[in-house]
Enzyme design. Structure first.
Site, PDB file in Angstrom:
ATOM      1  N   HIS A   1       9.421   3.601  13.524  1.00  9.66           N
ATOM      2  CA  HIS A   1      10.549   4.086  14.348  1.00  9.66           C
ATOM      3  C   HIS A   1      11.201   5.434  13.819  1.00  9.66           C
ATOM      4  CE1 HIS A   1      14.117   2.772  16.712  1.00  9.66           C
ATOM      5  NE2 HIS A   1      14.942   3.368  15.903  1.00  9.66           N
ATOM      6  N   GLU A   2      11.613   5.143  12.541  1.00 11.66           N
ATOM      7  CA  GLU A   2      12.523   6.456  12.152  1.00 11.66           C
ATOM      8  C   GLU A   2      11.602   7.592  12.107  1.00 11.66           C
ATOM      9  OE1 GLU A   2      15.534   6.048  11.800  1.00 11.66           O
ATOM     10  OE2 GLU A   2      15.712   4.015  11.721  1.00 11.66           O
TER      11      GLU A   2
ATOM     12  N   HIS B   1      12.066   9.389  15.450  1.00  2.89           N
ATOM     13  CA  HIS B   1      13.191   9.998  15.547  1.00  2.89           C
ATOM     14  C   HIS B   1      13.146  11.533  15.193  1.00  2.89           C
ATOM     15  CE1 HIS B   1      15.600   7.118  17.324  1.00  2.89           C
ATOM     16  NE2 HIS B   1      15.698   6.405  16.283  1.00  2.89           N
TER      17      HIS B   1
ATOM     18  N   HIS C   1      15.905   6.375  21.516  1.00  5.95           N
ATOM     19  CA  HIS C   1      15.636   5.088  21.618  1.00  5.95           C
ATOM     20  C   HIS C   1      14.991   4.715  23.210  1.00  5.95           C
ATOM     21  CE1 HIS C   1      18.469   4.020  18.421  1.00  5.95           C
ATOM     22  NE2 HIS C   1      17.230   3.901  17.772  1.00  5.95           N
ATOM     23  N   CYS C   2      14.222   3.809  23.154  1.00  7.96           N
ATOM     24  CA  CYS C   2      13.453   3.469  24.250  1.00  7.96           C
ATOM     25  C   CYS C   2      13.732   2.057  24.885  1.00  7.96           C
ATOM     26  CB  CYS C   2      11.811   3.596  24.028  1.00  7.96           C
ATOM     27  SG  CYS C   2      10.823   2.942  25.464  1.00  7.96           S
TER      28      CYS C   2
ATOM     29  N   CYS D   1       5.133   3.187  23.104  1.00 11.05           N
ATOM     30  CA  CYS D   1       4.797   3.085  24.364  1.00 11.05           C
ATOM     31  C   CYS D   1       4.171   4.273  25.256  1.00 11.05           C
ATOM     32  CB  CYS D   1       5.938   2.299  25.120  1.00 11.05           C
ATOM     33  SG  CYS D   1       7.109   3.800  25.595  1.00 11.05           S
TER      34      CYS D   1
ATOM     35  N   CYS E   1       6.682   7.306  25.721  1.00 11.19           N
ATOM     36  CA  CYS E   1       7.074   7.785  24.212  1.00 11.19           C
ATOM     37  C   CYS E   1       5.739   8.581  23.454  1.00 11.19           C
ATOM     38  CB  CYS E   1       7.418   6.669  23.331  1.00 11.19           C
ATOM     39  SG  CYS E   1       9.005   5.998  23.692  1.00 11.19           S
TER      40      CYS E   1
END
Ligand SMILES: [Zn+2]
Ligand SMILES: [Zn+2]
Length: 184
Positions: free
Chosen positions: A131-132, A135, A141-142, A166, A169
């Site tokens: 996640h990080e 960024h 954010h999704c 996903c 993304c």
């Protein structure tokens, strides 16, 4: 070829090498990049805020960027608890479209699920790192709950995500790769 992502354990205690290897493999799978461990004894001890008893993730990010080493993208992983001023705690923080991210494992085992099964904590550390790192590639954010870029407020949210982007993304990520010349 040099590693494109360095994973650096900056915790107070000794690293969990098994966890670091899980994280490294997941980063390579999610981003099609070479990831490696970076080992150094430096720690951002000045990031500790005695009033809060926590470490400032923002101060840690600045330290990572100013330090210059390792080069390329770096995710620092720590066992100390992180905060930003407006929140009680954060699981991590990243420079959006930048070079550095920091992830904390401090709160990833604070529930009955993790107490019952150590694999839960490992899976959470992997997801938070993906996640990080997302960024740092400019991903926001999704709304897709299972996407690694979905916003996680609680451990329940973290558990619902996959350690992967996903399709939308992924498409955005590939645009960034092309711009950065990562596709050669
Ligand atoms: Zn986020
Ligand atoms: Zn997504």
């Amino acid at each position: 070829m040099a590693a494109e992502v360095s994973l650096w354990w900056i915790g107070a205690n000794a690293p969990d090498d098994g966890m670091m290897e899980d994280v490294r493999r997941a980063v390579e799978r999610a981003f099609w990049l070479r990831a490696r461990r970076y080992v150094h004894a430096d720690r951002p001890t000045h990031a500790f805020d005695p009033r809060r008893g926590q470490h400032s993730s923002t101060v840690m990010l600045k330290w990572l960027v100013d330090r210059g080493q390792p080069t390329g993208r770096v995710v620092a992983i720590t066992d100390v608890d992180l905060f930003i001023p407006v929140l009680t705690y954060v699981y991590g923080e990243a420079q959006l479209g930048g070079r550095a991210a920091v992830v904390s494992t401090a709160r990833l085992s604070l529930d009955v699920l993790a107490a019952a099964d150590p694999a839960v904590r490992l899976a959470r550390a992997v997801k938070e790192t993906v996640h990080e790192l997302g960024h740092t590639f400019g991903l926001l954010h999704c709304a897709t709950v299972r996407c690694a870029m979905s916003r996680s407020v609680s451990l329940i949210d973290v558990d619902l995500t996959d350690p992967a982007l996903c399709p939308p993304c992924t498409a955005l990520y590939h645009e960034v790769r092309r711009k950065e010349g990562l596709d050669g």
